[in-house]
Design a protein around this motif. Structure first.
Motif, mmCIF file in Angstrom:
data_model
loop_
_atom_site.group_PDB
_atom_site.id
_atom_site.type_symbol
_atom_site.label_atom_id
_atom_site.label_comp_id
_atom_site.label_asym_id
_atom_site.label_seq_id
_atom_site.Cartn_x
_atom_site.Cartn_y
_atom_site.Cartn_z
ATOM 1 N N LYS A 1 0.843 -1.186 0.000
ATOM 2 C CA LYS A 1 0.000 0.000 0.000
ATOM 3 C C LYS A 1 0.883 1.242 0.000
ATOM 4 O O LYS A 1 2.086 1.160 0.251
ATOM 5 C CB LYS A 1 -0.914 -0.006 1.224
ATOM 6 N N SER A 2 0.274 2.382 -0.268
ATOM 7 C CA SER A 2 1.034 3.633 -0.278
ATOM 8 C C SER A 2 1.695 3.860 1.077
ATOM 9 O O SER A 2 1.047 3.814 2.123
ATOM 10 C CB SER A 2 0.107 4.810 -0.601
ATOM 11 N N GLY A 3 3.013 4.071 1.049
ATOM 12 C CA GLY A 3 3.769 4.313 2.274
ATOM 13 C C GLY A 3 4.152 3.059 3.032
ATOM 14 O O GLY A 3 4.836 3.152 4.056
ATOM 15 N N GLU A 4 3.736 1.882 2.554
ATOM 16 C CA GLU A 4 4.015 0.644 3.282
ATOM 17 C C GLU A 4 5.433 0.153 3.005
ATOM 18 O O GLU A 4 5.986 0.362 1.919
ATOM 19 C CB GLU A 4 3.006 -0.433 2.901
ATOM 20 N N ILE A 5 6.016 -0.524 3.982
ATOM 21 C CA ILE A 5 7.356 -1.104 3.882
ATOM 22 C C ILE A 5 7.247 -2.609 4.107
ATOM 23 O O ILE A 5 6.520 -3.062 4.990
ATOM 24 C CB ILE A 5 8.306 -0.483 4.918
ATOM 25 N N SER A 6 7.959 -3.379 3.295
ATOM 26 C CA SER A 6 7.949 -4.832 3.450
ATOM 27 C C SER A 6 9.379 -5.360 3.408
ATOM 28 O O SER A 6 10.205 -4.887 2.604
ATOM 29 C CB SER A 6 7.124 -5.485 2.336
ATOM 30 N N GLN A 7 9.672 -6.312 4.290
ATOM 31 C CA GLN A 7 10.965 -6.994 4.294
ATOM 32 C C GLN A 7 10.743 -8.442 3.863
ATOM 33 O O GLN A 7 9.952 -9.163 4.481
ATOM 34 C CB GLN A 7 11.620 -6.930 5.666
ATOM 35 N N VAL A 8 11.439 -8.849 2.811
ATOM 36 C CA VAL A 8 11.249 -10.167 2.223
ATOM 37 C C VAL A 8 12.561 -10.942 2.285
ATOM 38 O O VAL A 8 13.560 -10.514 1.699
ATOM 39 C CB VAL A 8 10.780 -10.048 0.763
ATOM 40 N N PRO A 9 12.594 -12.093 2.973
ATOM 41 C CA PRO A 9 13.798 -12.921 2.963
ATOM 42 C C PRO A 9 13.818 -13.798 1.704
ATOM 43 O O PRO A 9 12.820 -14.450 1.370
ATOM 44 C CB PRO A 9 13.656 -13.768 4.232
ATOM 45 N N ILE A 10 14.929 -13.824 1.003
ATOM 46 C CA ILE A 10 15.062 -14.650 -0.206
ATOM 47 C C ILE A 10 16.430 -15.323 -0.209
ATOM 48 O O ILE A 10 17.331 -14.952 0.557
ATOM 49 C CB ILE A 10 14.894 -13.829 -1.498
ATOM 50 N N SER A 11 16.545 -16.273 -1.074
ATOM 51 C CA SER A 11 17.836 -16.926 -1.321
ATOM 52 C C SER A 11 18.103 -16.882 -2.817
ATOM 53 O O SER A 11 17.175 -17.046 -3.634
ATOM 54 C CB SER A 11 17.830 -18.371 -0.832
ATOM 55 N N VAL A 12 19.356 -16.686 -3.179
ATOM 56 C CA VAL A 12 19.768 -16.689 -4.581
ATOM 57 C C VAL A 12 20.711 -17.869 -4.788
ATOM 58 O O VAL A 12 21.671 -18.040 -4.029
ATOM 59 C CB VAL A 12 20.450 -15.364 -4.965
ATOM 60 N N ILE A 13 20.414 -18.654 -5.807
ATOM 61 C CA ILE A 13 21.217 -19.841 -6.104
ATOM 62 C C ILE A 13 21.926 -19.655 -7.437
ATOM 63 O O ILE A 13 21.291 -19.300 -8.448
ATOM 64 C CB ILE A 13 20.326 -21.094 -6.152
ATOM 65 N N VAL A 14 23.237 -19.869 -7.438
ATOM 66 C CA VAL A 14 24.057 -19.740 -8.636
ATOM 67 C C VAL A 14 24.874 -21.017 -8.794
ATOM 68 O O VAL A 14 25.477 -21.491 -7.811
ATOM 69 C CB VAL A 14 24.993 -18.524 -8.546
ATOM 70 N N PRO A 15 24.913 -21.602 -9.992
ATOM 71 C CA PRO A 15 25.759 -22.785 -10.198
ATOM 72 C C PRO A 15 27.222 -22.460 -9.886
ATOM 73 O O PRO A 15 27.723 -21.386 -10.244
ATOM 74 C CB PRO A 15 25.562 -23.118 -11.673
ATOM 75 N N ALA A 16 27.913 -23.360 -9.225
ATOM 76 C CA ALA A 16 29.304 -23.121 -8.831
ATOM 77 C C ALA A 16 30.182 -22.842 -10.038
ATOM 78 O O ALA A 16 31.156 -22.083 -9.952
ATOM 79 C CB ALA A 16 29.827 -24.328 -8.045
ATOM 80 N N SER A 17 29.826 -23.426 -11.186
ATOM 81 C CA SER A 17 30.647 -23.236 -12.390
ATOM 82 C C SER A 17 30.590 -21.823 -12.927
ATOM 83 O O SER A 17 31.439 -21.419 -13.719
ATOM 84 C CB SER A 17 30.202 -24.220 -13.474
ATOM 85 N N LYS A 18 29.565 -21.053 -12.514
ATOM 86 C CA LYS A 18 29.413 -19.687 -13.003
ATOM 87 C C LYS A 18 30.162 -18.666 -12.148
ATOM 88 O O LYS A 18 30.188 -17.479 -12.492
ATOM 89 C CB LYS A 18 27.932 -19.314 -13.035
ATOM 90 N N LEU A 19 30.737 -19.110 -11.043
ATOM 91 C CA LEU A 19 31.476 -18.195 -10.173
ATOM 92 C C LEU A 19 32.915 -18.110 -10.629
ATOM 93 O O LEU A 19 33.590 -19.131 -10.806
ATOM 94 C CB LEU A 19 31.412 -18.676 -8.725
ATOM 95 N N ASN A 20 33.393 -16.881 -10.794
ATOM 96 C CA ASN A 20 34.780 -16.668 -11.216
ATOM 97 C C ASN A 20 35.689 -16.283 -10.063
ATOM 98 O O ASN A 20 36.910 -16.320 -10.188
ATOM 99 C CB ASN A 20 34.836 -15.577 -12.289
ATOM 100 N N SER A 21 35.103 -15.835 -8.962
ATOM 101 C CA SER A 21 35.897 -15.435 -7.796
ATOM 102 C C SER A 21 35.081 -15.691 -6.542
ATOM 103 O O SER A 21 33.907 -16.070 -6.613
ATOM 104 C CB SER A 21 36.303 -13.961 -7.879
ATOM 105 N N ARG A 22 35.698 -15.467 -5.402
ATOM 106 C CA ARG A 22 35.028 -15.726 -4.141
ATOM 107 C C ARG A 22 33.903 -14.729 -3.877
ATOM 108 O O ARG A 22 32.917 -15.047 -3.199
ATOM 109 C CB ARG A 22 36.052 -15.685 -3.013
ATOM 110 N N SER A 23 34.023 -13.501 -4.385
ATOM 111 C CA SER A 23 33.019 -12.453 -4.178
ATOM 112 C C SER A 23 32.772 -11.729 -5.486
ATOM 113 O O SER A 23 33.711 -11.219 -6.111
ATOM 114 C CB SER A 23 33.498 -11.464 -3.114
#
Length: 474
Positions: free
Chosen positions: A422-444
């Motif tokens: 609603k107008s002026g409302e705030i929401s906090q949403v917990p999520i997880s993001v999954i990435v295949p290990a092969s797509k990571l090029n560095s630790r961060s």
């Protein structure tokens, strides 16, 4: 002294009289005489515009809500189609700075002309003076009434005057409070005696302050309470237009017959009628020179011009002029400091306008999960990071947002990606993001989150965070 604008010692102010050891000051009441002229017409127009703006804006509805409402309990400030939140207060600070520089530029151009024409203290004082004149009569009648002993007629006139003053003060207070609480509900609660004690106290406070400031204190606010009177001279230069008396032309002062030649009598153009003093709302004699009490209202100019017309002399004995003009030099409008004020003012106005036009009515913040591990590996060997998504609807309508993420060729989001607010409302949403290990090029690596409103493509926001993974083996 020549033709320079003379100054006057404050201690000789005719409004203030000292008694005893000067520890006690007694104030003579100033009864202002009415005078009409071209400057009064400008003042009336300015006053009406201010009244319409002040009393009318709070009653305007805009997209189903009050157009201008400073909703402090909900920490939001509605200004027509724009809603500002505490994190946007820097824009309000910019507005205050712009107003300050605008006042500096106006002061450098024509002294305290703001005070004389559009300052609320002056405008409300003129309204109260007008009421006083309509009830008790012109200046001489009011002075005579003050000196009269108590009578039922005097009591009746005073009751009518003060009742009207209080009525104006009450209307002012209700309107002012109406900018901080819905004005329609406020008026309804007032007439049904359903106001809470806090709101009622604020209405009483502002009613009394308006009544005192515009009815009783008047010029004392301008002279002793307003800091502007004290530092205005810092912004003056020799080309600032100030209400001034032409001493060279006016002296020596003295009465004379209309057809008499003043030169033969050794007199100047000033007939010493004191009309300029009688019309002055702060009770000064402009013929004594430049005084910081002067609010540049030009009443003395109108009074003097009317006398000059009657005796057949040229107008302008008292006028808006500059020190350079009194010295016989040309007036310069464009001088370096004035140009600097205008240039800076225009730049800040353009910056504020750009900031308002590009204001994004949605706020997105991303915090990484506070778990013990920076990441975790699922049963398929993919890397999973947790985030807390905070979305705030800063628009004036209810919105449905879609949450997405980018930064990797392949990723998936586990959690709620459709957020209804609603107008002026705030929401906090917990999520997880999954990435295949092969797509990571560095630790961060950087990851970007976006929210997009379904109703309008222009309503979107993006926030950057980090996606953590295991250290690559060599």
């Amino acid at each position: 002294m020549g033709n320079k604008i003379p100054t006057k010692n404050v201690e000789s102010d005719p409004v203030i009289q000292f008694t005893g050891d000067d520890a006690v000051q007694s104030r003579d009441k100033i009864q202002v005489r009415s005078i009409d002229g071209r400057f009064t017409k400008f003042r009336v127009i300015g006053g009406w515009l201010l009244f319409i703006l002040f009393f009318g804006t709070s009653w305007i509805n805009w997209n189903g809500h009050q157009a201008v409402l400073w909703d402090i309990p909900n920490r939001q400030f509605n200004i027509f189609s724009i809603t500002l939140w505490p994190q946007d207060l820097v824009l309000l600070s910019m507005l205050l700075v712009i107003c300050a520089f605008g006042l500096f530029a106006v002061t450098m151009f024509a002294g305290r002309i703001w005070c004389g024409y559009t300052c609320p203290q002056s405008v409300w004082s003129w309204i109260f003076i007008w009421i006083e004149k309509k009830v008790e009569g012109e200046r001489n009648a009011r002075i005579k009434l003050d000196k009269q002993p108590f009578s039922m007629k005097k009591l009746g006139l005073r009751l009518v005057k003060h009742s009207l003053w209080i009525a104006v003060g009450l209307a002012t207070a209700i309107t002012f409070i109406g900018y901080f609480t819905p004005v329609r509900d406020l008026v309804l609660d007032l007439v049904t005696f359903n106001l809470d004690s806090g709101t009622l106290l604020w209405i009483a406070f502002f009613t009394v302050m308006t009544y005192l400031n515009a009815g009783w204190l008047r010029e004392q606010v301008c002279i002793y309470m307003c800091p502007y009177a004290r530092f205005q001279a810092v912004m003056f230069d020799k080309d600032t237009l100030i209400v001034s008396y032409d001493e060279k032309r006016g002296e020596n002062r003295g009465p004379r017959k209309k057809k008499a030649d003043p030169k033969e009598l050794g007199l100047g153009d000033c007939v010493d009628c004191s009309l300029c003093v009688q019309v002055c709302p702060v009770g000064i004699d402009i013929r004594d020179g430049l005084q910081y009490e002067c609010i540049s209202c030009a009443k003395c100019i109108e009074a003097c011009d009317s006398v000059m017309d009657k005796v057949g002399y040229e107008r302008g004995l008292i006028s808006y002029t500059s020190e350079h003009q009194l010295e016989g030099n040309d007036w310069k409008l464009f001088r370096p400091r004035f140009i600097g004020y205008i240039a800076l003012l225009l730049a800040m106005m353009a910056g504020l306008l750009f900031a308002l036009l590009t204001l994004i009515p949605v706020d997105l913040e991303v915090d990484r999960g506070r778990g013990a591990n920076l990441f975790r590996e699922n049963f398929r060997g993919d890397i999973e990071n947790s985030y807390n998504i905070r979305v705030m609807n800063k628009s004036q309508q209810d919105q449905v947002y879609t949450l997405t993420a980018s930064g990797f060729d392949e990723l998936s989001i586990v959690g709620n990606t459709t957020i209804e607010l609603k107008s002026g409302e705030i929401s906090q949403v917990p999520i997880s993001v999954i990435v295949p290990a092969s797509k990571l090029n560095s630790r961060s690596e950087p990851i970007f989150f976006q929210v997009q409103a379904a109703s309008d493509e222009a309503i979107h926001a993006e926030s950057e965070s980090r996606f953590m993974g295991p250290r690559k083996r060599q």
